[in-house]
Design an enzyme around this catalytic site. Sequence first.
Site, PDB file in Angstrom:
ATOM      1  N   VAL A 133       5.848   2.343  -3.667  1.00 18.75           N
ATOM      2  CA  VAL A 133       6.223   0.794  -4.206  1.00 18.75           C
ATOM      3  C   VAL A 133       5.128   0.617  -5.201  1.00 18.75           C
ATOM      4  O   VAL A 133       5.617  -0.027  -6.292  1.00 18.75           O
ATOM      5  CB  VAL A 133       6.015  -0.147  -2.864  1.00 18.75           C
ATOM      6  CG1 VAL A 133       5.735  -1.405  -3.389  1.00 18.75           C
ATOM      7  CG2 VAL A 133       6.839   0.163  -1.858  1.00 18.75           C
ATOM      8  N   LYS A 134       4.062   1.212  -5.125  1.00 25.11           N
ATOM      9  CA  LYS A 134       2.905   0.977  -6.134  1.00 25.11           C
ATOM     10  C   LYS A 134       3.737   1.567  -7.780  1.00 25.11           C
ATOM     11  O   LYS A 134       3.545   0.965  -8.522  1.00 25.11           O
ATOM     12  CB  LYS A 134       1.687   1.676  -5.920  1.00 25.11           C
ATOM     13  CG  LYS A 134       0.908   1.045  -4.833  1.00 25.11           C
ATOM     14  CD  LYS A 134      -0.271   1.784  -4.641  1.00 25.11           C
ATOM     15  CE  LYS A 134      -1.008   1.436  -3.400  1.00 25.11           C
ATOM     16  NZ  LYS A 134      -2.082   2.225  -3.136  1.00 25.11           N
ATOM     17  N   ASN A 159       0.903  -1.167  -0.106  1.00 20.68           N
ATOM     18  CA  ASN A 159       0.006   0.059   0.018  1.00 20.68           C
ATOM     19  C   ASN A 159       0.878   1.205  -0.022  1.00 20.68           C
ATOM     20  O   ASN A 159       0.174   2.385   0.037  1.00 20.68           O
ATOM     21  CB  ASN A 159      -0.901   0.094   1.085  1.00 20.68           C
ATOM     22  CG  ASN A 159      -0.267   0.158   2.549  1.00 20.68           C
ATOM     23  OD1 ASN A 159       0.983  -0.340   2.608  1.00 20.68           O
ATOM     24  ND2 ASN A 159      -0.950   0.282   3.545  1.00 20.68           N
ATOM     25  N   CYS A 160       2.310   1.387   0.196  1.00 20.28           N
ATOM     26  CA  CYS A 160       2.972   2.450   0.028  1.00 20.28           C
ATOM     27  C   CYS A 160       3.005   3.029  -1.531  1.00 20.28           C
ATOM     28  O   CYS A 160       3.224   2.240  -2.671  1.00 20.28           O
ATOM     29  CB  CYS A 160       4.537   1.830   0.158  1.00 20.28           C
ATOM     30  SG  CYS A 160       5.651   3.251  -0.115  1.00 20.28           S
ATOM     31  N   ASP A 161       2.643   4.026  -1.822  1.00 21.47           N
ATOM     32  CA  ASP A 161       2.667   4.856  -2.930  1.00 21.47           C
ATOM     33  C   ASP A 161       3.803   4.629  -3.652  1.00 21.47           C
ATOM     34  O   ASP A 161       3.867   4.443  -5.161  1.00 21.47           O
ATOM     35  CB  ASP A 161       2.152   6.205  -2.934  1.00 21.47           C
ATOM     36  CG  ASP A 161       0.757   6.316  -2.505  1.00 21.47           C
ATOM     37  OD1 ASP A 161      -0.045   5.622  -2.692  1.00 21.47           O
ATOM     38  OD2 ASP A 161       0.577   7.609  -1.990  1.00 21.47           O
TER      39      ASP A 161
END
Length: 123
Positions: free
Chosen positions: A16-17, A12-14
């Site tokens: 990482v996305k 859910n880390c932006d």
Amino acid sequence: MTQRITLFGIPNCDTVKKARTWLQEQGLAFEFHDFKKQGLSRAAIESWLEHQNLDVLINRKGTTWRALSDAEKTSASDTEQAIALMMDKPSVIKRPVMLIDNGDQQQVNVGFSVPQYQSIFKK
């Protein structure tokens, strides 16, 4: 020579996305390792520290860091204590951590930006 890419982070880390999306758009096969669910070994952190400075690996801007006690923050400058902290609170690690394993050589990159990844994977 085959290269194996492993992206470490939390889903859910932006940042990482964005990294996952970029790798997929480039058609690069990679394995995602959710270090909150799958855990993180001391050996993995130690190998990252062979390639990256401790100050790069610890995210001193995140909410996890801000929630630490002053004693925990101070202890993070000692490698042994910092490893223990990262194992106990993996959210303190700057994300994502990307490991590229070429068999005889490893490369560790921390964080994500399009220019950074373009230079890593330039053809």
